[in-house]
Design a protein around this motif. Structure first.
Motif, PDB file in Angstrom:
ATOM      1  N   GLY A 202       0.790  -1.194   0.063  1.00 36.54           N
ATOM      2  CA  GLY A 202      -0.143  -0.062  -0.034  1.00 36.54           C
ATOM      3  C   GLY A 202       0.866   1.231   0.060  1.00 36.54           C
ATOM      4  O   GLY A 202       0.396   2.346  -0.253  1.00 36.54           O
ATOM      5  N   GLN A 203       2.119   1.033   0.062  1.00 35.24           N
ATOM      6  CA  GLN A 203       3.158   2.129  -0.031  1.00 35.24           C
ATOM      7  C   GLN A 203       3.431   2.509  -1.252  1.00 35.24           C
ATOM      8  O   GLN A 203       3.422   1.570  -2.293  1.00 35.24           O
ATOM      9  CB  GLN A 203       4.190   1.758   0.929  1.00 35.24           C
ATOM     10  CG  GLN A 203       3.927   1.638   2.445  1.00 35.24           C
ATOM     11  CD  GLN A 203       3.348   2.720   3.064  1.00 35.24           C
ATOM     12  OE1 GLN A 203       3.865   3.806   2.924  1.00 35.24           O
ATOM     13  NE2 GLN A 203       2.297   2.430   3.673  1.00 35.24           N
ATOM     14  N   PRO A 204       4.236   3.559  -1.554  1.00 40.17           N
ATOM     15  CA  PRO A 204       4.641   3.856  -3.119  1.00 40.17           C
ATOM     16  C   PRO A 204       5.788   2.709  -3.353  1.00 40.17           C
ATOM     17  O   PRO A 204       6.344   2.387  -2.600  1.00 40.17           O
ATOM     18  CB  PRO A 204       5.233   5.182  -2.829  1.00 40.17           C
ATOM     19  CG  PRO A 204       4.634   5.911  -1.884  1.00 40.17           C
ATOM     20  CD  PRO A 204       4.352   4.675  -0.791  1.00 40.17           C
ATOM     21  N   ILE A 205       5.486   2.346  -4.604  1.00 44.74           N
ATOM     22  CA  ILE A 205       6.364   1.397  -5.291  1.00 44.74           C
ATOM     23  C   ILE A 205       7.381   1.779  -5.948  1.00 44.74           C
ATOM     24  O   ILE A 205       7.324   2.582  -6.791  1.00 44.74           O
ATOM     25  CB  ILE A 205       5.466   0.475  -6.355  1.00 44.74           C
ATOM     26  CG1 ILE A 205       4.139  -0.485  -5.346  1.00 44.74           C
ATOM     27  CG2 ILE A 205       6.421  -0.879  -6.751  1.00 44.74           C
ATOM     28  CD1 ILE A 205       2.981  -0.820  -6.201  1.00 44.74           C
ATOM     29  N   ARG A 206       8.782   1.257  -5.518  1.00 44.11           N
ATOM     30  CA  ARG A 206       9.909   1.683  -6.244  1.00 44.11           C
ATOM     31  C   ARG A 206      10.280   0.722  -7.042  1.00 44.11           C
ATOM     32  O   ARG A 206      11.114   0.758  -8.108  1.00 44.11           O
ATOM     33  CB  ARG A 206      10.860   2.248  -5.331  1.00 44.11           C
ATOM     34  CG  ARG A 206      10.539   3.701  -4.599  1.00 44.11           C
ATOM     35  CD  ARG A 206      11.647   4.559  -4.530  1.00 44.11           C
ATOM     36  NE  ARG A 206      10.837   5.869  -4.148  1.00 44.11           N
ATOM     37  CZ  ARG A 206      10.768   6.278  -2.735  1.00 44.11           C
ATOM     38  NH1 ARG A 206      11.149   5.315  -1.696  1.00 44.11           N
ATOM     39  NH2 ARG A 206      10.307   7.376  -2.313  1.00 44.11           N
ATOM     40  N   THR A 207      10.109  -0.620  -6.716  1.00 43.27           N
ATOM     41  CA  THR A 207      10.557  -1.790  -7.640  1.00 43.27           C
ATOM     42  C   THR A 207       9.643  -3.048  -7.291  1.00 43.27           C
ATOM     43  O   THR A 207       8.895  -3.061  -6.322  1.00 43.27           O
ATOM     44  CB  THR A 207      12.068  -2.234  -7.316  1.00 43.27           C
ATOM     45  OG1 THR A 207      12.499  -3.093  -8.223  1.00 43.27           O
ATOM     46  CG2 THR A 207      12.168  -2.680  -5.722  1.00 43.27           C
ATOM     47  N   ARG A 208       9.605  -4.056  -8.139  1.00 42.10           N
ATOM     48  CA  ARG A 208       8.886  -5.254  -8.094  1.00 42.10           C
ATOM     49  C   ARG A 208       9.901  -6.634  -7.896  1.00 42.10           C
ATOM     50  O   ARG A 208      10.781  -6.480  -8.599  1.00 42.10           O
ATOM     51  CB  ARG A 208       8.098  -5.305  -9.202  1.00 42.10           C
ATOM     52  CG  ARG A 208       7.054  -4.330  -9.310  1.00 42.10           C
ATOM     53  CD  ARG A 208       6.114  -4.686 -10.437  1.00 42.10           C
ATOM     54  NE  ARG A 208       4.634  -3.844 -10.436  1.00 42.10           N
ATOM     55  CZ  ARG A 208       4.999  -2.611 -11.020  1.00 42.10           C
ATOM     56  NH1 ARG A 208       5.942  -2.244 -11.900  1.00 42.10           N
ATOM     57  NH2 ARG A 208       3.713  -1.997 -11.070  1.00 42.10           N
ATOM     58  N   LEU A 209       9.473  -7.495  -7.030  1.00 42.00           N
ATOM     59  CA  LEU A 209      10.500  -8.734  -6.992  1.00 42.00           C
ATOM     60  C   LEU A 209       9.208  -9.711  -7.602  1.00 42.00           C
ATOM     61  O   LEU A 209       8.223  -9.997  -6.946  1.00 42.00           O
ATOM     62  CB  LEU A 209      10.581  -8.924  -5.550  1.00 42.00           C
ATOM     63  CG  LEU A 209      11.017 -10.368  -5.490  1.00 42.00           C
ATOM     64  CD1 LEU A 209      12.645 -10.394  -5.814  1.00 42.00           C
ATOM     65  CD2 LEU A 209      11.027 -10.910  -3.905  1.00 42.00           C
ATOM     66  N   ILE A 210       9.781 -10.161  -8.800  1.00 38.23           N
ATOM     67  CA  ILE A 210       8.714 -11.095  -9.475  1.00 38.23           C
ATOM     68  C   ILE A 210       9.485 -12.686  -9.409  1.00 38.23           C
ATOM     69  O   ILE A 210      10.566 -12.914  -9.511  1.00 38.23           O
ATOM     70  CB  ILE A 210       9.078 -10.848 -10.978  1.00 38.23           C
ATOM     71  CG1 ILE A 210       8.234  -9.554 -11.410  1.00 38.23           C
ATOM     72  CG2 ILE A 210       8.180 -11.713 -11.601  1.00 38.23           C
ATOM     73  CD1 ILE A 210       8.495  -8.766 -12.714  1.00 38.23           C
ATOM     74  N   CYS A 211       8.663 -13.538  -8.775  1.00 36.38           N
ATOM     75  CA  CYS A 211       9.034 -14.820  -8.259  1.00 36.38           C
ATOM     76  C   CYS A 211       8.540 -15.685  -8.964  1.00 36.38           C
ATOM     77  O   CYS A 211       7.469 -15.880  -9.592  1.00 36.38           O
ATOM     78  CB  CYS A 211       8.545 -14.760  -6.631  1.00 36.38           C
ATOM     79  SG  CYS A 211       9.162 -13.766  -5.694  1.00 36.38           S
ATOM     80  N   PHE A 212       9.373 -16.974  -9.346  1.00 39.89           N
ATOM     81  CA  PHE A 212       9.161 -17.934 -10.062  1.00 39.89           C
ATOM     82  C   PHE A 212       9.263 -19.299  -9.182  1.00 39.89           C
ATOM     83  O   PHE A 212      10.202 -19.544  -8.756  1.00 39.89           O
ATOM     84  CB  PHE A 212      10.042 -18.028 -11.286  1.00 39.89           C
ATOM     85  CG  PHE A 212      10.104 -16.919 -12.296  1.00 39.89           C
ATOM     86  CD1 PHE A 212       9.173 -16.785 -13.241  1.00 39.89           C
ATOM     87  CD2 PHE A 212      10.795 -15.771 -11.693  1.00 39.89           C
ATOM     88  CE1 PHE A 212       9.409 -15.981 -14.172  1.00 39.89           C
ATOM     89  CE2 PHE A 212      10.708 -14.477 -12.591  1.00 39.89           C
ATOM     90  CZ  PHE A 212       9.971 -14.579 -13.720  1.00 39.89           C
ATOM     91  N   PRO A 213       7.972 -20.136  -8.970  1.00 36.81           N
ATOM     92  CA  PRO A 213       7.938 -21.375  -8.134  1.00 36.81           C
ATOM     93  C   PRO A 213       8.991 -22.465  -8.690  1.00 36.81           C
ATOM     94  O   PRO A 213       9.321 -22.544  -9.738  1.00 36.81           O
ATOM     95  CB  PRO A 213       6.593 -21.720  -7.919  1.00 36.81           C
ATOM     96  CG  PRO A 213       5.884 -20.478  -8.473  1.00 36.81           C
ATOM     97  CD  PRO A 213       6.626 -19.708  -9.374  1.00 36.81           C
ATOM     98  N   HIS A 214       9.262 -23.406  -7.967  1.00 38.67           N
ATOM     99  CA  HIS A 214       9.861 -24.446  -8.138  1.00 38.67           C
ATOM    100  C   HIS A 214       8.910 -25.417  -8.947  1.00 38.67           C
ATOM    101  O   HIS A 214       7.898 -25.266  -9.039  1.00 38.67           O
ATOM    102  CB  HIS A 214      10.684 -25.189  -6.936  1.00 38.67           C
ATOM    103  CG  HIS A 214       9.707 -25.614  -5.650  1.00 38.67           C
ATOM    104  ND1 HIS A 214       8.836 -26.494  -5.869  1.00 38.67           N
ATOM    105  CD2 HIS A 214       9.587 -24.867  -4.608  1.00 38.67           C
ATOM    106  CE1 HIS A 214       8.116 -26.468  -4.868  1.00 38.67           C
ATOM    107  NE2 HIS A 214       8.229 -25.564  -4.279  1.00 38.67           N
ATOM    108  N   ALA A 215       9.589 -26.602  -9.408  1.00 39.06           N
ATOM    109  CA  ALA A 215       8.937 -27.690 -10.292  1.00 39.06           C
ATOM    110  C   ALA A 215       7.680 -28.077  -9.285  1.00 39.06           C
ATOM    111  O   ALA A 215       7.801 -28.411  -8.029  1.00 39.06           O
ATOM    112  CB  ALA A 215       9.948 -28.769 -10.411  1.00 39.06           C
ATOM    113  N   GLY A 216       6.589 -27.836  -9.990  1.00 39.27           N
ATOM    114  CA  GLY A 216       5.361 -28.506  -9.035  1.00 39.27           C
ATOM    115  C   GLY A 216       4.837 -27.539  -8.222  1.00 39.27           C
ATOM    116  O   GLY A 216       3.985 -27.657  -7.624  1.00 39.27           O
ATOM    117  N   GLY A 217       5.470 -26.529  -7.846  1.00 39.98           N
ATOM    118  CA  GLY A 217       5.165 -25.461  -6.799  1.00 39.98           C
ATOM    119  C   GLY A 217       4.149 -24.727  -6.908  1.00 39.98           C
ATOM    120  O   GLY A 217       3.667 -24.212  -7.853  1.00 39.98           O
TER     121      GLY A 217
END
Length: 250
Positions: A14-29
């Motif tokens: 809810g705070q101002p966004i300065r960057t994003r962390l884009i996550c990729f799950p493991h196999a079957g995750g």
């Protein structure tokens, strides 16, 4: 559920966004694994998690079994988030997807990927341990998953759940195990590689060559645990991520 929400889970403070962390799950995750990371990320970091067909709430959909369409559809889903500063985090199979996505993003949005975090994932030029798990007969496959700690034994011994879990796990592992290429045009992105101290698959030796895949800063970090250390080392991982992305918040 619209197409964007079908592919992505987005959580912010809810705070101002300065960057994003884009996550990729493991196999079957299940992408939901990352949801509580949002509580430990710095307020200026928005969490975005990829939800591939066959994973999590998309468990009834057919998983990808080829790299090209997986990456094309992933990149399309993420595009609205790539034109602003971001970082990628991927574990295991997700580490491979994160790296390939970083290559595509660098070509179209140069300079906007501020960091790449790869965990529990051999470098592309390292040999995959054999026998390949995705080729094993069903009973041996389940036994291998139990030994690796890929999922609770209650799931792996539940025939109904395994009818859903086995196809996506085999597809992900096939892509992961057959994935390889030699260093080419290295990334212009700082890269942090993390491995589990007791991981029999993705050891320090299999991950140290990640340094050849970036022209920028590289570090190799040991984290206590087995291949699925991200389940139990949340605080350690978030400290590392916040440290690297913290400067983007000033």
């Amino acid at each position: 559920m619209n197409a964007k929400n079908k592919w992505l889970m987005v959580v912010n403070s809810g705070q101002p966004i300065r960057t994003r962390l884009i996550c990729f799950p493991h196999a079957g995750g299940d992408p939901e694994l990352f949801r509580d990371w949002s509580d430990g990320l710095a307020d200026h970091i928005e969490l975005v998690t990829l939800r591939l067909p066959g994973h999590g709430s998309r468990f009834k959909e057919t998983p990808f079994d080829q790299w090209a369409p997986l990456l094309e559809d992933t990149f399309f889903a993420l595009q609205p988030y790539l034109a602003e500063p971001h970082a990628f985090y991927g574990h295991g199979f997700g580490g491979r997807v994160a790296y390939e996505t970083a290559r595509m993003t660098q070509a179209q949005y140069p300079g906007l990927t501020r960091h790449l975090f790869i965990s529990g994932c051999r470098s592309p030029d390292s040999q995959q341990p054999q026998p390949y798990l995705h080729t094993l007969p069903k009973d041996d496959f389940i036994e291998a998953l139990i030994k690796l700690g890929a999922a609770p034994e209650s799931i792996l011994h539940d025939k109904k759940l395994m009818r859903l879990f086995e196809p996506v796990m085999r597809s992900d592992l096939k892509l992961a195990e057959l994935w390889s290429h030699c260093p080419d045009n290295a990334l212009d992105i700082p890269l942090t590689a993390l491995y589990g101290s007791d991981d029999p698959l993705d050891t320090a030796a299999s991950m140290m060559n990640w340094r050849d895949f970036t022209r920028r800063e590289f570090e190799l970090i040991e984290v206590r645990g087995d291949h699925y250390f991200l389940r139990v080392q949340r605080d350690r991982l978030l400290h590392i991520i916040n440290t690297h992305l913290g400067l983007l918040g000033v």
